[in-house]
Design a protein around this motif. Structure first.
Motif, PDB file in Angstrom:
ATOM      1  N   GLU A 102       0.846  -1.189   0.000  1.00  0.00           N
ATOM      2  CA  GLU A 102       0.000   0.000   0.000  1.00  0.00           C
ATOM      3  C   GLU A 102       0.886   1.245   0.000  1.00  0.00           C
ATOM      4  N   GLU A 184      -8.650  11.759  -9.859  1.00  0.00           N
ATOM      5  CA  GLU A 184      -8.513  10.359  -9.482  1.00  0.00           C
ATOM      6  C   GLU A 184      -9.729   9.841  -8.745  1.00  0.00           C
ATOM      7  N   GLY A 186     -13.376   7.948  -7.961  1.00  0.00           N
ATOM      8  CA  GLY A 186     -13.748   6.561  -8.171  1.00  0.00           C
ATOM      9  C   GLY A 186     -14.113   6.281  -9.624  1.00  0.00           C
TER      10      GLY A 186
ATOM     11  N   THR B  65     -11.743 -13.802  -5.686  1.00  0.00           N
ATOM     12  CA  THR B  65     -12.424 -12.619  -5.185  1.00  0.00           C
ATOM     13  C   THR B  65     -13.501 -13.058  -4.196  1.00  0.00           C
ATOM     14  N   ARG B 112     -11.039  -4.336  -2.362  1.00  0.00           N
ATOM     15  CA  ARG B 112     -10.865  -3.689  -3.668  1.00  0.00           C
ATOM     16  C   ARG B 112     -11.809  -2.523  -3.900  1.00  0.00           C
ATOM     17  N   TRP B 113     -13.120  -2.739  -3.745  1.00  0.00           N
ATOM     18  CA  TRP B 113     -14.042  -1.643  -4.017  1.00  0.00           C
ATOM     19  C   TRP B 113     -15.387  -1.863  -3.330  1.00  0.00           C
ATOM     20  N   GLU B 115     -19.493  -0.717  -4.059  1.00  0.00           N
ATOM     21  CA  GLU B 115     -20.419  -0.167  -5.041  1.00  0.00           C
ATOM     22  C   GLU B 115     -21.316   0.827  -4.308  1.00  0.00           C
ATOM     23  N   THR B 119     -20.997   4.366  -8.550  1.00  0.00           N
ATOM     24  CA  THR B 119     -19.576   4.199  -8.872  1.00  0.00           C
ATOM     25  C   THR B 119     -18.983   3.114  -7.972  1.00  0.00           C
ATOM     26  N   ARG B 120     -17.784   2.750  -8.299  1.00  0.00           N
ATOM     27  CA  ARG B 120     -17.040   1.841  -7.429  1.00  0.00           C
ATOM     28  C   ARG B 120     -16.011   2.660  -6.668  1.00  0.00           C
ATOM     29  N   ARG B 122     -12.901   2.897  -4.754  1.00  0.00           N
ATOM     30  CA  ARG B 122     -11.725   2.041  -4.554  1.00  0.00           C
ATOM     31  C   ARG B 122     -11.325   2.029  -3.078  1.00  0.00           C
ATOM     32  N   ARG B 124      -8.500   0.484   0.094  1.00  0.00           N
ATOM     33  CA  ARG B 124      -7.115   0.101   0.358  1.00  0.00           C
ATOM     34  C   ARG B 124      -6.947  -0.189   1.848  1.00  0.00           C
ATOM     35  N   ALA B 178      -9.757   4.735  -0.949  1.00  0.00           N
ATOM     36  CA  ALA B 178      -8.452   4.973  -1.586  1.00  0.00           C
ATOM     37  C   ALA B 178      -8.343   6.363  -2.199  1.00  0.00           C
TER      38      ALA B 178
END
Lengths: 190, 206
Positions: A102, A184, A186, B65, B112-113, B115, B119-120, B122, B124, B178
């Motif tokens: 990360e 950046e 989503g 996944t 990962r994401w 919904e 949108t998704r 992201r 982390r 993220a």
């Protein structure tokens, strides 16, 4: 009498192996790990200082290229790009560990030498900062044991990072940053 | 019943109010729903997610996944910006079964994401990198002892297995958004006035 001596030696060896971390290191200050450069991630690879397999190196590779070799009781810091990375160690058997790097964070991985037929087999597994500190591993790998693969910080680079980049990492309890920029955001749903 | 109607008519004469059942009254527009995706979510906002299936070093494969769910609402500056329940996906970054010589099982997961809002988002920093309880030290101790033993008891070490990691469904973990989520711009009211069903009007250029 002969039997007693034999069991004493066995018990001594067992005790030495079960108390794996160096006792002296537990009282020392914990090793300072510098923050990774902005936007990069890093992994601290370390190996505890046990007697078993002490003569063997634990060479960490990525994509077939050696990054560094870990001797007993040594560690190194690998700075790399964020994302999934696969690292391998090999002697008579091969072991692989994949980690998700990360950005601006530090992760830990530990190498141990386990039992093999002809030689010990290195085993790479995920670890934590707490385990690293508890292990008492405090010696950085020598510069000439690093490479040829890129990313492993040489001792002088570690010192430089510690002196100049303190606080660059994003700690978990840090205030929420409102970055990166709008570009950046989503990605649209598929 | 008749009395009610009479009273109603009487009141209706005196006051210009419709005499209708209460259910028919127009409902005032409510406050914007918290789930309306109308607020930005800064990058690195911590969230709590939960996995929806059993995962483990013995049952999962690398690069599998798995479904996740937002377990707690996302709150920014004391305001709920996304309710719990949004579905998402995680990935098994690494899974290895426990093996002989005391080798423990290993499991590394990544979120990962999610919904949400069309949108998704992201994700982390899930920070799930686990190793089961190993027995490498025990095996090594046996081997050290076997060096002095008259029989090859060290071979027993190959049969000693470490433990696998189990990450059961419903286990909660933390992660982070993220990248910053910016809500979509509201649709201008004038666009609502454009004809949508008359093809002639759509091509009118006069």
């Amino acid at each position: 009498m002969k039997n007693e001596a034999k069991w004493s030696v066995l018990a001594g060896l067992g005790l030495a192996l079960s108390t794996q971390p160096a006792l002296a290191a537990s009282e020392a200050d914990p090793v300072a790990i510098p923050a990774p450069p902005a936007g990069k991630g890093q992994i601290v690879f370390y190996r505890t200082g046990t007697i078993m397999g002490a003569a063997m190196g634990c060479s960490v590779n990525e994509n077939g290229t050696r990054i560094s070799s870990l001797g007993a009781g040594r560690y190194f810091i690998l700075v790399t790009e964020p994302g999934r990375h696969e690292y391998t160690v090999k002697s008579e058997a091969k072991d692989m560990l994949a980690l998700e790097v990360e950005p601006d964070e530090t992760q830990y991985a530990m190498c141990r030498i386990k039992m093999g037929f002809m030689a010990g087999r290195p085993d790479l597994r995920p670890s934590t900062e707490a385990e690293f500190v508890k292990s008492g591993t405090d010696r950085l790998v020598d510069a000439d044991d690093m490479g040829p693969g890129p990313g492993a910080l040489r001792p002088d680079e570690v010192e430089l990072a510690l002196s100049g980049a303190a606080g660059a990492a994003i700690k978990d309890d840090a205030p929420i940053a409102d970055k990166p920029a709008d570009a950046e955001e989503g990605a649209p749903a598929a | 019943m008749r009395k009610d109607v009479l009273v109603c008519l009487g009141v209706g004469v005196l006051a210009p109010l419709p005499c209708l059942a209460e259910e028919a009254l127009p409902v005032p527009p409510s406050a914007p729903a918290a789930s309306g995706c109308q607020h930005a979510i800064p990058a690195l906002t911590p969230i709590v997610i939960e996995t929806l299936i059993d995962l483990g070093s013995a049952v999962s494969q690398s690069l599998d996944t798995f479904p996740i769910r937002l377990a707690e609402p996302i709150v920014v500056d004391g305001r709920e910006v996304l309710p719990a329940g949004s579905a998402g996906e995680g990935e098994v970054v690494h899974a290895k079964k426990a093996g002989g010589s005391g080798t423990p099982g290993e499991l590394v997961l990544a979120a990962r994401w999610l919904e949400a809002c069309g949108t998704r988002l992201r994700l982390r920093s899930m920070h799930v990198a686990l190793a089961g309880q190993g027995a490498v030290g025990t095996v090594n101790a046996i081997n050290a002892g076997a060096a002095l033993a008259p029989v090859p008891i060290g071979l027993v070490g190959f049969a000693i297995r470490g433990r696998n990691v189990l990450y059961p469904a419903g286990t909660r973990a933390t992660a982070k958004i993220a990248v910053r989520f910016k809500p979509p711009a509201p649709v201008p009211e004038t666009e609502d006035l454009l004809p949508t069903s008359n093809p002639d009007a759509a091509v009118y250029e006069g």
